[in-house]
Enzyme design. Structure first.
Site, PDB file in Angstrom:
ATOM      1  N   LYS A   1       0.960  -1.142  -0.006  1.00  0.00           N
ATOM      2  CA  LYS A   1       0.043  -0.079   0.090  1.00  0.00           C
ATOM      3  C   LYS A   1       0.842   1.089  -0.189  1.00  0.00           C
ATOM      4  O   LYS A   1       2.196   1.007   0.425  1.00  0.00           O
ATOM      5  CB  LYS A   1      -0.616  -0.097   1.255  1.00  0.00           C
TER       6      LYS A   1
ATOM      7  N   GLY B   1     -20.365   7.059   2.026  1.00  0.00           N
ATOM      8  CA  GLY B   1     -19.393   7.561   0.826  1.00  0.00           C
ATOM      9  C   GLY B   1     -20.147   7.587  -0.560  1.00  0.00           C
ATOM     10  O   GLY B   1     -21.302   7.088  -0.480  1.00  0.00           O
TER      11      GLY B   1
ATOM     12  N   GLY C   1     -17.822   7.775  -3.436  1.00  0.00           N
ATOM     13  CA  GLY C   1     -16.615   7.675  -4.473  1.00  0.00           C
ATOM     14  C   GLY C   1     -16.943   6.611  -5.084  1.00  0.00           C
ATOM     15  O   GLY C   1     -17.998   5.743  -5.536  1.00  0.00           O
ATOM     16  N   ASN C   2     -15.737   5.929  -5.789  1.00  0.00           N
ATOM     17  CA  ASN C   2     -15.669   4.852  -6.701  1.00  0.00           C
ATOM     18  C   ASN C   2     -16.505   3.768  -6.106  1.00  0.00           C
ATOM     19  O   ASN C   2     -17.317   3.312  -6.799  1.00  0.00           O
ATOM     20  CB  ASN C   2     -14.200   4.437  -7.051  1.00  0.00           C
TER      21      ASN C   2
ATOM     22  N   TYR D   1     -20.448   4.310  -5.343  1.00  0.00           N
ATOM     23  CA  TYR D   1     -21.093   4.590  -6.638  1.00  0.00           C
ATOM     24  C   TYR D   1     -21.493   3.300  -7.359  1.00  0.00           C
ATOM     25  O   TYR D   1     -22.455   2.967  -7.524  1.00  0.00           O
ATOM     26  CB  TYR D   1     -20.496   5.403  -7.472  1.00  0.00           C
TER      27      TYR D   1
HETATM   28  P1  NAD Z   1     -12.837   7.862  -3.034  1.00  0.00           P
HETATM   29  O1  NAD Z   1     -11.893   8.691  -2.941  1.00  0.00           O
HETATM   30  O2  NAD Z   1     -13.354   7.660  -4.619  1.00  0.00           O
HETATM   31  O3  NAD Z   1     -14.262   7.983  -2.281  1.00  0.00           O
HETATM   32  C1  NAD Z   1     -14.328   8.374  -0.936  1.00  0.00           C
HETATM   33  C2  NAD Z   1     -15.757   8.749  -0.556  1.00  0.00           C
HETATM   34  O4  NAD Z   1     -15.802   8.783   0.803  1.00  0.00           O
HETATM   35  C3  NAD Z   1     -16.110  10.039  -0.929  1.00  0.00           C
HETATM   36  O5  NAD Z   1     -17.251  10.304  -1.725  1.00  0.00           O
HETATM   37  C4  NAD Z   1     -15.933  10.966   0.303  1.00  0.00           C
HETATM   38  O6  NAD Z   1     -16.653  12.178   0.267  1.00  0.00           O
HETATM   39  C5  NAD Z   1     -16.635   9.966   1.135  1.00  0.00           C
HETATM   40  N1  NAD Z   1     -15.973  10.422   2.718  1.00  0.00           N
HETATM   41  C6  NAD Z   1     -14.955  10.558   3.112  1.00  0.00           C
HETATM   42  N2  NAD Z   1     -14.908  10.869   4.568  1.00  0.00           N
HETATM   43  C7  NAD Z   1     -16.208  10.532   4.681  1.00  0.00           C
HETATM   44  C8  NAD Z   1     -16.979  10.642   6.195  1.00  0.00           C
HETATM   45  N3  NAD Z   1     -16.327  10.916   7.212  1.00  0.00           N
HETATM   46  N4  NAD Z   1     -18.560  10.308   5.870  1.00  0.00           N
HETATM   47  C9  NAD Z   1     -18.943  10.131   4.890  1.00  0.00           C
HETATM   48  N5  NAD Z   1     -18.359  10.062   3.473  1.00  0.00           N
HETATM   49  C10 NAD Z   1     -16.853  10.154   3.683  1.00  0.00           C
HETATM   50  O7  NAD Z   1     -12.364   6.360  -2.619  1.00  0.00           O
HETATM   51  P2  NAD Z   1     -12.877   4.977  -2.866  1.00  0.00           P
HETATM   52  O8  NAD Z   1     -11.932   4.454  -3.831  1.00  0.00           O
HETATM   53  O9  NAD Z   1     -14.269   4.934  -3.285  1.00  0.00           O
HETATM   54  O10 NAD Z   1     -12.518   4.150  -1.584  1.00  0.00           O
HETATM   55  C11 NAD Z   1     -13.406   4.085  -0.455  1.00  0.00           C
HETATM   56  C12 NAD Z   1     -12.932   3.015   0.325  1.00  0.00           C
HETATM   57  O11 NAD Z   1     -12.822   1.802  -0.062  1.00  0.00           O
HETATM   58  C13 NAD Z   1     -11.517   3.175   1.152  1.00  0.00           C
HETATM   59  O12 NAD Z   1     -11.511   2.727   2.493  1.00  0.00           O
HETATM   60  C14 NAD Z   1     -10.562   2.582   0.345  1.00  0.00           C
HETATM   61  O13 NAD Z   1      -9.434   2.068   0.858  1.00  0.00           O
HETATM   62  C15 NAD Z   1     -11.536   1.299  -0.036  1.00  0.00           C
HETATM   63  N6  NAD Z   1     -11.137   0.432  -1.216  1.00  0.00           N
HETATM   64  C16 NAD Z   1     -11.071   1.001  -2.465  1.00  0.00           C
HETATM   65  C17 NAD Z   1     -10.807   0.452  -3.703  1.00  0.00           C
HETATM   66  C18 NAD Z   1     -10.963   0.772  -4.971  1.00  0.00           C
HETATM   67  O14 NAD Z   1     -10.679   0.044  -5.982  1.00  0.00           O
HETATM   68  N7  NAD Z   1     -10.962   2.113  -5.075  1.00  0.00           N
HETATM   69  C19 NAD Z   1     -10.574  -0.872  -3.354  1.00  0.00           C
HETATM   70  C20 NAD Z   1     -10.598  -1.745  -2.041  1.00  0.00           C
HETATM   71  C21 NAD Z   1     -11.128  -0.932  -1.138  1.00  0.00           C
END
Ligand code: NAD
Length: 426
Positions: A104, A216, A218-219, A222
């Site tokens: 990471k 959330g 985000g990715n 959604y």
């Molecule tokens: P992202 O940056 O696309 O989205 C994060 C979202 O969380 C945003 O909408 C943000 O506004 C919201 N957020 C942040 N703090 C918040 C809070 N206190 N209350 C409510 N919403 C809040 O990130 P992502 O890629 O969607 O990742 C989200 C989680 O999933 C993380 O823990 C990440 O490590 C994990 N993850 C991501 C992936 C990936 O492929 N992107 C894979 C495995 C795990």
């Protein structure tokens, strides 16, 4: 005491390791990362000044293959958070049975306050500082919180400039057409829903009769919402962090949220515009409202430490399943409460393993220089996710174990075996 994700990752490991017959050397090896890098990154800002950013990369265990894991852009990022996330990546790759280890990365920065050219220089600086320690046969980064395909292609470009050649396998989550895999963007969220559907089937609950609240937007959130909706489920609230107000908000509509209209009123960091949401008929609720909703399913898909000793008490009695889209959203104290209330939990490193699975598929396709259709990538993803869920579920059922503990038992067993084969422990 301040929350420390690495202490939490070790606590989870220690608890299950104590139930397994692991030698002292194996325990000592697996509860710490094998390598940790902290680097200073001087970056020329648009106004001509130079700012120093701190960057991190951690390689927890590579006995099963090159390390794999995202790189986050996050204000206040710490080495300990990255260590925890790298550790969980090792267990994640093992539980879905892909031949990779856990890594990471992170940079202490707030991309919301950086221009695109400053972000590009930061990406390139991170690669210049760490290029000797990553690479297709060592450690392969990918997008994560606040990073995306654009950041990945800048990083790839810097690496290829240094090594004077084409190395598409050095990074995943690249744009489609530049070595990326179709389906990677959707993979984590879709994988979350694949495990959720398997859980609902096992519990004999029709997904079309369920409602969910998601933390959330985000990715991960959604695409989890998108697939859950396609299968007939109703998301009644999503939430996001508002950097201007330094507070989170839930956006609720009892008849079901429309994620496309919400995306149309969100910025590049998936912060939803409150005023426009109210005009569209949403209730906008400040704070931790997402966890209090009267729904069947909670999907934390934002950050670590969100379901903790304080917030767990607000989970509505109707909730039957928690599907952990985020990494480390639930603390060990909250786990005890969830267990005692009989809520079925799909643990993070199983539930959100879809991203790393399609990242692995991306590496495979880059190696062949032959790319699959989206349908092929997503079908293979479902196969992997459903099989991993079934393994963990069967073990949890046969041992009457909590799902997180069962997932740990499988993952630790797999990694221990490969370490023993290499004589890294006795
Ligand atoms: P992202 O940056 O696309 O989205 C994060 C979202 O969380 C945003 O909408 C943000 O506004 C919201 N957020 C942040 N703090 C918040 C809070 N206190 N209350 C409510 N919403 C809040 O990130 P992502 O890629 O969607 O990742 C989200 C989680 O999933 C993380 O823990 C990440 O490590 C994990 N993850 C991501 C992936 C990936 O492929 N992107 C894979 C495995 C795990």
């Amino acid at each position: 005491m301040a929350f420390n994700p690495f202490t939490m990752a070790q606590e989870q490991f220690d608890k299950v390791a104590a139930q397994l017959d692991l030698s002292a050397s194996l325990r000592s090896l697996l509860r710490e990362p094998m390598r940790e890098y902290t680097v200073s990154l001087p970056v020329r800002m648009d106004d001509g000044s130079v700012r120093i950013f701190r960057g991190f990369r951690v390689q927890h265990n590579d006995s099963r293959g090159p390390c794999k894991g995202g790189i986050r852009f996050f204000p206040g990022e710490t080495l300990d958070t990255v260590k925890a996330l790298a550790t969980w990546m090792t267990w994640k790759c093992a539980v879905v049975d892909i031949p990779l280890g856990g890594g990471k990365g992170g940079i202490d920065c707030d991309p919301r306050t950086l221009s695109l050219t400053e972000q590009e220089r930061l990406c390139r600086a991170w690669i210049r500082a760490l290029h000797q320690d990553i690479g297709p046969v060592r450690d392969v980064p990918a997008p994560d919180v606040m990073t995306n395909a654009q950041h990945m292609i800048w990083m790839l470009d810097e690496y290829e400039t240094i090594y004077h050649g084409k190395y598409p396998g050095v990074i995943t989550g690249k744009p489609v057409g530049s070595g990326g895999s179709l389906g990677r963007t959707e993979a984590t969220g879709y994988g979350v829903i694949c495990t959720l559907s398997s859980a609902l089937q096992a519990m004999k609950i029709d997904i079309a009769n369920t409602t969910a609240s998601v933390q959330g937007f985000g990715n991960v959130a959604y695409y989890a919402c998108e697939r859950y909706g396609k299968l007939g489920g109703k998301v009644i609230s999503v939430s996001c962090w508002d950097n201007k107000d330094q507070c989170s908000y839930a956006f609720k509509r009892q008849s079901g949220v429309n994620i496309r209209e919400l995306r149309d009123i969100s910025d590049a960091f998936s912060t939803i515009d409150k005023k426009k949401a109210i005009e569209l008929g949403y209730e906008v609720l400040p704070g931790e409202a997402w966890i209090e909703q009267e729904v069947d399913i909670l999907i934390p898909a934002a950050l670590e430490n969100q379901i903790n000793a304080q917030t767990v008490a607000h989970i509505h009695p109707k909730v039957r399943i928690i599907a952990e889209g985020a990494n480390g959203p639930t603390t060990p104290e909250a786990d005890e409460v969830i267990k005692s209330r009989g809520i079925f939990l799909i643990p993070d490193f199983l539930c959100n393993a879809g991203g790393v699975t399609v990242s692995y598929f991306e590496q495979v396709q880059c190696n062949m220089n032959y790319f699959w259709s989206k349908r092929e990538a997503l079908e293979k993803l479902d196969e992997k996710m459903a099989a991993a869920f079934r393994n963990v579920y069967d073990l949890a059922t046969s041992k009457n174990a909590y799902m997180r503990d069962a997932a740990y038992m499988i993952a630790i067993g797999v990694v221990a075996k490969s370490c023993l084969a290499r004589s890294w422990a006795t």
